[in-house]
Enzyme design. Sequence first.
Site, mmCIF file in Angstrom:
data_model
loop_
_atom_site.group_PDB
_atom_site.id
_atom_site.type_symbol
_atom_site.label_atom_id
_atom_site.label_comp_id
_atom_site.label_asym_id
_atom_site.label_seq_id
_atom_site.Cartn_x
_atom_site.Cartn_y
_atom_site.Cartn_z
ATOM 1 N N HIS A 251 -27.799 -69.577 60.096
ATOM 2 C CA HIS A 251 -28.232 -68.105 60.347
ATOM 3 C C HIS A 251 -28.669 -67.340 59.027
ATOM 4 O O HIS A 251 -29.923 -66.722 59.058
ATOM 5 C CB HIS A 251 -27.084 -67.354 60.938
ATOM 6 C CG HIS A 251 -27.314 -65.790 61.207
ATOM 7 N ND1 HIS A 251 -27.536 -65.521 62.509
ATOM 8 C CD2 HIS A 251 -27.322 -64.857 60.534
ATOM 9 C CE1 HIS A 251 -27.701 -64.108 62.561
ATOM 10 N NE2 HIS A 251 -27.766 -63.896 61.412
ATOM 11 N N GLU A 252 -27.862 -67.238 58.032
ATOM 12 C CA GLU A 252 -28.251 -66.764 56.762
ATOM 13 C C GLU A 252 -29.361 -67.352 56.019
ATOM 14 O O GLU A 252 -30.284 -66.588 55.355
ATOM 15 C CB GLU A 252 -27.035 -66.590 55.660
ATOM 16 C CG GLU A 252 -25.776 -65.784 56.259
ATOM 17 C CD GLU A 252 -25.990 -64.395 56.888
ATOM 18 O OE1 GLU A 252 -27.120 -63.665 56.520
ATOM 19 O OE2 GLU A 252 -25.273 -64.054 57.734
ATOM 20 N N HIS B 86 -32.508 -65.735 57.628
ATOM 21 C CA HIS B 86 -32.792 -64.408 57.198
ATOM 22 C C HIS B 86 -33.375 -64.794 55.562
ATOM 23 O O HIS B 86 -34.420 -63.956 55.290
ATOM 24 C CB HIS B 86 -31.459 -63.684 56.654
ATOM 25 C CG HIS B 86 -30.926 -62.948 57.920
ATOM 26 N ND1 HIS B 86 -31.696 -62.140 58.663
ATOM 27 C CD2 HIS B 86 -29.635 -63.062 58.451
ATOM 28 C CE1 HIS B 86 -30.986 -61.546 59.616
ATOM 29 N NE2 HIS B 86 -29.652 -62.119 59.570
ATOM 30 N N GLU C 299 -33.419 -60.369 62.230
ATOM 31 C CA GLU C 299 -32.659 -60.978 62.983
ATOM 32 C C GLU C 299 -33.284 -62.162 63.772
ATOM 33 O O GLU C 299 -32.756 -63.214 64.051
ATOM 34 C CB GLU C 299 -31.996 -59.972 63.968
ATOM 35 C CG GLU C 299 -30.492 -60.654 64.577
ATOM 36 C CD GLU C 299 -29.525 -60.730 63.556
ATOM 37 O OE1 GLU C 299 -29.578 -60.372 62.198
ATOM 38 O OE2 GLU C 299 -28.336 -61.557 63.748
#
Length: 505
Positions: free
Chosen positions: A269-270, A273, A299
């Site tokens: 997830h990070e 980003h 997101e």
Amino acid sequence: MSLTTEQAYSDLLSETREAALLESCGAVLGWDEQTYMPVGGAEHRSNQLALLAGLAHEKATAPRVGELLQHLESTRDVPADSVMSANIREIRRDYNRATRLPKSLVEEMSKTTSLSQQAWVSARKNRDFAQFLPWLEKVTRLKREVAQAIGYGQGVPYDALLDEYEPGMTAADVTTLFEALKADLVPLIAQVRDSGRQPRREILTRRYPIPAQQQFSIAAAEAIGFNFQQGRLDVAHHPFCSGFGPGDCRLTTRYNEQHFPGAFFGTLHEAGHGMYEQGLDPALWGSPVGRACSLAIHESQSRMWENLVGRSQSFWKWLYPKARETFPEALGQTPLDEFYFAINDVQPSFIRVEADEATYNLHILLRFDMERPLISGDLAPADVPGMWNELSHKYLGITPPHDSEGCLQDIHWSAGLVGYFPTYSLGNMVASQLFEAAHRDLGDLSSQFARGEFQPLHQWLTTKVHRLGRKYPALELVERVTGEPLSHRPLIRHLQHKLGALYGI
Ligand code: ZN
């Protein structure tokens, strides 16, 4: 003295660049605060950060910026649909937002939210909403004042708050999208519940030694395209990504030996980003077009790599043999399809940040349904727990046993982040819609993932999304890239396809 358009534009950019440099110094200190700073440094750090925030605000609201904007807005030689016109539009937007807020309100908000977060920590610990109530009342009142100061045209006060995170979007836009999502998602989740099937959940809570998790997560983040020559992964209590500027992007995660998905999917997830930050145009750094478009678009990138790629069957066709090698004790005897079912378990739960890909959105619908009346005055802060529990029962079919698993679970309202929640679900929708478009452009993505090939998707996202930064508002960007206005349908199609196979529905 009359200024050429070119000179005025270049002066304007050097002003915003300096404000951005100050902000990025604050980001370095903020990152350090959450990763390596000893507890003793807290007070001195908060002084450092307050000074930088004040200087950045001064830069961003300098009368010179207003004069340059006025000059540029009155000339005719700014080409339409150019980086220059987009930068002028976005700097004007930021300038208006920053200058419309009276300094006294900014200071009161900052002081209040810092105290209110402390009250929230203690109220959550003690499961005592009454302790937080006076702060929620104060924050709500201040947020209403902020909305009035910023203005919202023909719309509603909530628009002015949402606009901070999702420029150009209104409560009406979000309501339309969320109502449609709700109508399709609630019955889908009910079907999953009624299917009677469930994965072997204990697969994910066996022993996964932390050094092995660390190695495994870093290798996966690198494989999907996060550049570790220009970034790092460290440990923090709350996972986040902070892009300092060209060539330096920091990710954090947290490890639990008895829980595989937390660190692994958190890292993907990070990294999603981070790949967005790394894909921004370095030549435009410090100007709006060199920044991420909006929180929903940000997101969408993290959710795409975490869920659409990282929780797909083809991804694990590629990575599962390596996972079994890395975690022989936990996964040595577990077939791929059982592991795959476990990481896609759908089950209503109380805590948003632990929710699965499908029910997560219901947590957001609930919060959005509460924030609008809270800001309009139709919902009194004292009635928040009651309404929360009612909506939880309505959407998730479960009622929290106490407020710490209900309305006290998130930090957002105590921190003054009202209007932020919708961006999470908007991000899920954008992710699915972009993914469908990538699939059309790039052919069968699944077989690419099964071979460990992620570069085509990464490259596509860089060209179509990252490099454009803030050139277009989020809704326009999505429509330009995918050919369709933003819709909940791609997300529903994705969930129906995946959950249909797993749950036989
Ligand atoms: Zn995120």
